[in-house]
Design a protein around this motif. Structure first.
Motif, PDB file in Angstrom:
ATOM      1  N   CYS A   1       0.830  -1.135  -0.163  1.00  0.00           N
ATOM      2  CA  CYS A   1      -0.016  -0.157   0.085  1.00  0.00           C
ATOM      3  C   CYS A   1       0.833   1.185   0.055  1.00  0.00           C
ATOM      4  O   CYS A   1       2.078   1.385   0.640  1.00  0.00           O
ATOM      5  CB  CYS A   1      -1.199   0.153   1.457  1.00  0.00           C
ATOM      6  SG  CYS A   1      -2.011  -1.410   1.251  1.00  0.00           S
ATOM      7  N   GLY A   2       0.396   2.521  -0.648  1.00  0.00           N
ATOM      8  CA  GLY A   2       1.148   3.697  -0.650  1.00  0.00           C
ATOM      9  C   GLY A   2       0.625   4.334   0.418  1.00  0.00           C
ATOM     10  O   GLY A   2      -0.215   3.902   1.282  1.00  0.00           O
TER      11      GLY A   2
ATOM     12  N   GLY B   1      -2.831   4.586   1.638  1.00  0.00           N
ATOM     13  CA  GLY B   1      -3.507   3.401   0.972  1.00  0.00           C
ATOM     14  C   GLY B   1      -3.823   2.355   1.898  1.00  0.00           C
ATOM     15  O   GLY B   1      -3.384   2.302   3.216  1.00  0.00           O
TER      16      GLY B   1
ATOM     17  N   ARG C   1      -7.337   0.924  -2.115  1.00  0.00           N
ATOM     18  CA  ARG C   1      -7.064   2.312  -2.470  1.00  0.00           C
ATOM     19  C   ARG C   1      -5.477   2.690  -2.516  1.00  0.00           C
ATOM     20  O   ARG C   1      -4.954   2.169  -1.268  1.00  0.00           O
ATOM     21  CB  ARG C   1      -7.789   3.423  -1.444  1.00  0.00           C
ATOM     22  CG  ARG C   1      -7.275   4.935  -1.736  1.00  0.00           C
ATOM     23  CD  ARG C   1      -7.844   5.729  -0.864  1.00  0.00           C
ATOM     24  NE  ARG C   1      -7.550   6.981  -1.330  1.00  0.00           N
ATOM     25  CZ  ARG C   1      -8.347   8.246  -1.304  1.00  0.00           C
ATOM     26  NH1 ARG C   1      -9.559   8.197  -0.795  1.00  0.00           N
ATOM     27  NH2 ARG C   1      -8.030   9.431  -1.636  1.00  0.00           N
ATOM     28  N   ASP C   2      -5.020   2.874  -3.715  1.00  0.00           N
ATOM     29  CA  ASP C   2      -3.514   3.348  -3.539  1.00  0.00           C
ATOM     30  C   ASP C   2      -2.798   1.710  -2.980  1.00  0.00           C
ATOM     31  O   ASP C   2      -2.051   2.018  -2.243  1.00  0.00           O
ATOM     32  CB  ASP C   2      -3.138   4.346  -3.036  1.00  0.00           C
ATOM     33  CG  ASP C   2      -1.563   4.980  -3.353  1.00  0.00           C
ATOM     34  OD1 ASP C   2      -1.328   4.311  -4.384  1.00  0.00           O
ATOM     35  OD2 ASP C   2      -0.873   5.422  -2.680  1.00  0.00           O
TER      36      ASP C   2
ATOM     37  N   SER D   1      -1.591  -2.275  -4.265  1.00  0.00           N
ATOM     38  CA  SER D   1      -1.272  -3.287  -5.168  1.00  0.00           C
ATOM     39  C   SER D   1      -1.262  -4.881  -4.601  1.00  0.00           C
ATOM     40  O   SER D   1      -0.611  -4.893  -3.531  1.00  0.00           O
ATOM     41  CB  SER D   1       0.196  -3.481  -5.885  1.00  0.00           C
ATOM     42  OG  SER D   1       0.238  -1.927  -6.451  1.00  0.00           O
TER      43      SER D   1
END
Length: 88
Positions: free
Chosen positions: A19-20, A23, A78-79, A81
């Motif tokens: 996660c960013g 995210g 959300r944000d 991968s």
């Protein structure tokens, strides 16, 4: 993202995900007919916000998913991968 029906012998869900900043990733578990398993909704999921090649997803602290081997997963991200998932 929603999976097809999965036939699995495992009871815990492990992810390889990242996660960013800000995210997240959460998972909802349904039966084959897409009825949410009690206690395994998106709101019950302990949201993942990190970066890990092997993290176990939990719902209100519980990792073991009670099912007969046939489930669908709904991923809310959300944000983030999602590289892979598996049942262990």
């Amino acid at each position: 993202m929603v999976t097809r029906m999965l036939i699995t012998g495992g009871k815990t869900l492990e992810l390889n995900a990242a996660c960013g900043d800000g995210g997240y990733l959460a998972v909802e578990v349904t039966d084959a007919d897409e009825n949410i398993l009690e206690g395994f909704s998106c709101q019950d999921c302990d949201t993942f916000t990190g970066d890990s090649v092997k993290t176990t997803i939990t719902w209100n602290g519980k990792a073991e998913i009670p099912h007969d081997g046939n489930v669908r997963l709904r991923f809310f991200m959300r944000d983030a991968s999602l590289y892979s998932f598996r049942f262990a």
